[in-house]
Scaffold this motif. Structure first.
Motif, PDB file in Angstrom:
ATOM      1  N   UNK A 125       0.841  -1.191   0.000  1.00 29.12           N
ATOM      2  CA  UNK A 125       0.000   0.000   0.000  1.00 29.12           C
ATOM      3  C   UNK A 125       0.873   1.236   0.000  1.00 29.12           C
ATOM      4  N   UNK A 126       0.356   2.300  -0.630  1.00 25.76           N
ATOM      5  CA  UNK A 126       1.102   3.551  -0.793  1.00 25.76           C
ATOM      6  C   UNK A 126       0.283   4.709  -0.221  1.00 25.76           C
ATOM      7  N   UNK A 167       1.104  -7.241   4.680  1.00 26.41           N
ATOM      8  CA  UNK A 167       1.006  -5.931   4.036  1.00 26.41           C
ATOM      9  C   UNK A 167       2.307  -5.161   4.207  1.00 26.41           C
ATOM     10  N   UNK A 168       2.831  -4.630   3.106  1.00 29.96           N
ATOM     11  CA  UNK A 168       3.942  -3.687   3.170  1.00 29.96           C
ATOM     12  C   UNK A 168       3.397  -2.281   3.023  1.00 29.96           C
ATOM     13  N   UNK A 169       3.693  -1.422   3.988  1.00 26.01           N
ATOM     14  CA  UNK A 169       3.296  -0.017   3.938  1.00 26.01           C
ATOM     15  C   UNK A 169       4.483   0.780   3.409  1.00 26.01           C
ATOM     16  N   UNK A 170       4.365   1.269   2.183  1.00 30.97           N
ATOM     17  CA  UNK A 170       5.440   2.021   1.544  1.00 30.97           C
ATOM     18  C   UNK A 170       5.273   3.503   1.888  1.00 30.97           C
ATOM     19  N   UNK A 171       6.251   4.057   2.592  1.00 24.26           N
ATOM     20  CA  UNK A 171       6.174   5.439   3.079  1.00 24.26           C
ATOM     21  C   UNK A 171       6.863   6.440   2.157  1.00 24.26           C
ATOM     22  N   UNK A 172       7.049   6.092   0.882  1.00 26.90           N
ATOM     23  CA  UNK A 172       7.813   6.975   0.004  1.00 26.90           C
ATOM     24  C   UNK A 172       7.193   8.362  -0.136  1.00 26.90           C
ATOM     25  N   UNK A 188       8.056  -0.023   4.978  1.00 24.32           N
ATOM     26  CA  UNK A 188       9.212   0.228   4.118  1.00 24.32           C
ATOM     27  C   UNK A 188       9.514   1.714   4.054  1.00 24.32           C
ATOM     28  N   UNK A 189      10.764   2.052   4.407  1.00 21.98           N
ATOM     29  CA  UNK A 189      11.260   3.406   4.238  1.00 21.98           C
ATOM     30  C   UNK A 189      12.180   3.439   3.035  1.00 21.98           C
ATOM     31  N   UNK A 190      13.479   3.221   3.273  1.00 24.56           N
ATOM     32  CA  UNK A 190      14.441   3.248   2.173  1.00 24.56           C
ATOM     33  C   UNK A 190      14.602   1.937   1.438  1.00 24.56           C
ATOM     34  N   UNK A 191      14.290   0.816   2.085  1.00 25.65           N
ATOM     35  CA  UNK A 191      14.413  -0.472   1.414  1.00 25.65           C
ATOM     36  C   UNK A 191      15.772  -1.124   1.554  1.00 25.65           C
ATOM     37  N   UNK A 192      16.542  -0.731   2.563  1.00 26.85           N
ATOM     38  CA  UNK A 192      17.867  -1.319   2.770  1.00 26.85           C
ATOM     39  C   UNK A 192      17.880  -2.388   3.871  1.00 26.85           C
ATOM     40  N   UNK A 243      14.673  19.710  13.168  1.00 32.10           N
ATOM     41  CA  UNK A 243      14.293  19.305  11.823  1.00 32.10           C
ATOM     42  C   UNK A 243      13.238  18.220  11.918  1.00 32.10           C
ATOM     43  N   UNK A 244      12.150  18.390  11.179  1.00 32.06           N
ATOM     44  CA  UNK A 244      11.126  17.341  11.100  1.00 32.06           C
ATOM     45  C   UNK A 244      11.333  16.587   9.789  1.00 32.06           C
ATOM     46  N   UNK A 245      11.475  15.265   9.908  1.00 33.10           N
ATOM     47  CA  UNK A 245      11.844  14.428   8.776  1.00 33.10           C
ATOM     48  C   UNK A 245      10.799  13.330   8.606  1.00 33.10           C
ATOM     49  N   UNK A 246      10.257  13.199   7.408  1.00 26.52           N
ATOM     50  CA  UNK A 246       9.263  12.175   7.133  1.00 26.52           C
ATOM     51  C   UNK A 246       9.824  10.769   7.243  1.00 26.52           C
ATOM     52  N   UNK A 247       8.955   9.840   7.613  1.00 28.15           N
ATOM     53  CA  UNK A 247       9.392   8.454   7.790  1.00 28.15           C
ATOM     54  C   UNK A 247       9.814   7.762   6.520  1.00 28.15           C
ATOM     55  N   UNK A 248       9.513   8.356   5.358  1.00 31.15           N
ATOM     56  CA  UNK A 248       9.953   7.790   4.089  1.00 31.15           C
ATOM     57  C   UNK A 248      11.115   8.519   3.464  1.00 31.15           C
TER      58      UNK A 248
END
Length: 439
Positions: A37-38, A76-81, A62-66, A98-103
């Motif tokens: 899901x996106x 379910x994979x939650x893609x935070x891109x 999933x954030x960066x995928x590493x 600094x506020x940084x998004x989870x993706x």
């Protein structure tokens, strides 16, 4: 909520859909989740989590995928891109926030912060996700100078297993905030992180070819404790990856500042033996972060078999074990990163990261180039020897997801505290694709 209703709010990919194979690919290979899901908004994340809970479907974020795990099978994979915003907030405190998004990914974060003369201690690869690295602790180039990524974390926005968004910090749900600082991703979907940033304009990057690994590692071991905290060191010995990454061993160092003379003086004692071709370069911090391509579903690569340890000391026997492992296996990778300094100033119980006494992160393993069972056994046995003295495992470099995995990553007291927090916030364990605390 039906899956059709979920799909009315966001893109949902299933195995037979166009684009699924690309979306299921990561640096570690191609996964097989039941659906990806996106979400585009905070409400979308809440809907996805609520749907998964209602249908008893496990969640992987999933954030960066590493991740070492890639995308696990099923669930379910939650893609935070879409959650990749990086915002430097007006400074109202001693340190900028600094506020940084989870993706978001660390290269993007470093570039945006650099425009403001700021930086955060991150990993060493630009495409690594902020979320995964931070939740597991966050060892990187500024560990000795500034501590781990979690030591800069002052707040977060998380969607817990009940589908509710919560703003957490030391004063709001402090136990949950304690858990996400090093306890892994098993407590919810973190859609935003708030960090206290550090002033930084440039760094000094030192590189040296290693001509004798044993002598070079002994020199680093003997002198790093007395080196200024601004200096963090990494040793790597790798097989040939591609034309731009030839085989061989090297030492790399980052000095947290632009004073080249100070950096050279600090690095000199560590480079007295077993090294050649030393260079010192003043550069912007984003430029030191390596580029690493995302996974390609059409180009599968060999599996990696390995292990790691967060070690309080590095003996001559340890050095021999590490170097011999690399010398006898053409597909081996060995890595050593210095810790201590600011990371060791934090009390053991202040965060969920248990190894505050660690002075070294040691990692070794090999790409499976057609290993038979005996060859795999030998690699795993060699890697297990890293932990023979009770050293714990760095969760971000581990693929273990069994119920006893926490015992290898956390002290008994920390693991029990995490288990209690997990039981409260995710009693049915839908976030089971992380270190498991509920059996």
């Amino acid at each position: 909520m039906t899956i059709a209703e979920l799909m009315s709010h966001m893109t949902v990919l299933q195995p037979d859909d166009d684009g699924y194979a690309k979306a299921a690919a990561s640096v570690s290979g191609v996964g097989t989740p039941d659906l990806i899901v996106f979400p585009q908004t905070q409400e979308d994340v809440e809907r996805a989590v609520s749907w998964a809970r209602e249908h008893e479907v496990s969640i992987y974020v999933r954030g960066g995928g590493h991740s070492e795990w890639g995308l696990p099978p099923g669930g379910m994979t939650v893609n935070l891109s879409a959650f990749d915003d990086v915002t430097v907030m007006p400074q109202q405190r001693a340190r900028a926030r600094a506020r940084v998004g989870g993706g978001a990914r660390w290269g993007q974060v470093a570039r945006i912060l650099a425009e403001h003369g700021l930086a955060l201690s991150s990993g060493d690869t630009a495409s690594v996700g902020v979320g995964g690295l931070t939740l597991g602790g966050g060892i990187g180039w500024m560990t000795r100078a500034w501590g781990l990524a979690i030591d800069q974390l002052v707040g977060a926005i998380i969607v817990t297993a009940d589908g509710v968004t919560r703003h957490i910090d030391p004063d709001h749900e402090p136990e949950l905030f304690w858990a996400v600082r090093g306890g892994g991703g098993g407590f919810g979907v973190v859609t935003a992180f708030e960090f206290a940033a550090h002033p930084l304009t440039e760094i000094v990057f030192t590189q040296a070819t290693v001509t004798d690994a044993r002598l070079a590692l002994q020199s680093v071991r003997n002198h790093i404790a007395a080196a200024p905290r601004e200096l963090t060191v990494t040793y790597m010995d790798v097989p040939a990856m591609d034309p731009s990454a030839p085989a061989g061993a090297s030492l790399t160092m980052v000095w947290a500042g632009s004073d080249r003379a100070a950096a050279e003086a600090a690095a000199a004692p560590l480079l007295t033996n077993g090294t050649a071709n030393v260079t010192h370069t003043v550069m912007a911090y984003p430029d030191v972060l390596m580029e690493f391509p995302d996974g390609d579903p059409t180009q599968p690569h060999p599996a990696f078999i390995g292990g790691n340890a967060l070690a309080a000391e590095l003996t001559d026997e340890d050095i021999e074990h590490l170097v011999s492992f690399g010398d006898t296996r053409p597909s081996a990778i060995t890595l050593l990163r210095s810790m201590g300094g600011a990371a060791g100033d934090v009390p053991h119980d202040a965060t969920a990261f248990s190894s505050r006494d660690a002075l070294w992160l040691v990692m070794m393993g090999a790409f499976d180039m057609g290993f038979d069972d005996e060859a795999k056994r030998q690699v795993l046995e060699s890697c297990a020897a890293l932990n023979a003295h009770g050293a714990l495992v760095y969760g971000n470099f581990s693929s273990r997801t069994t119920p006893d995995a926490a015992k290898t990553m956390y002290s008994a007291a920390t693991a029990e505290r995490l288990r209690r927090i997990k039981t409260r916030w995710d009693p049915t364990n839908i976030f089971c694709r992380a270190h498991v605390f509920v059996e």
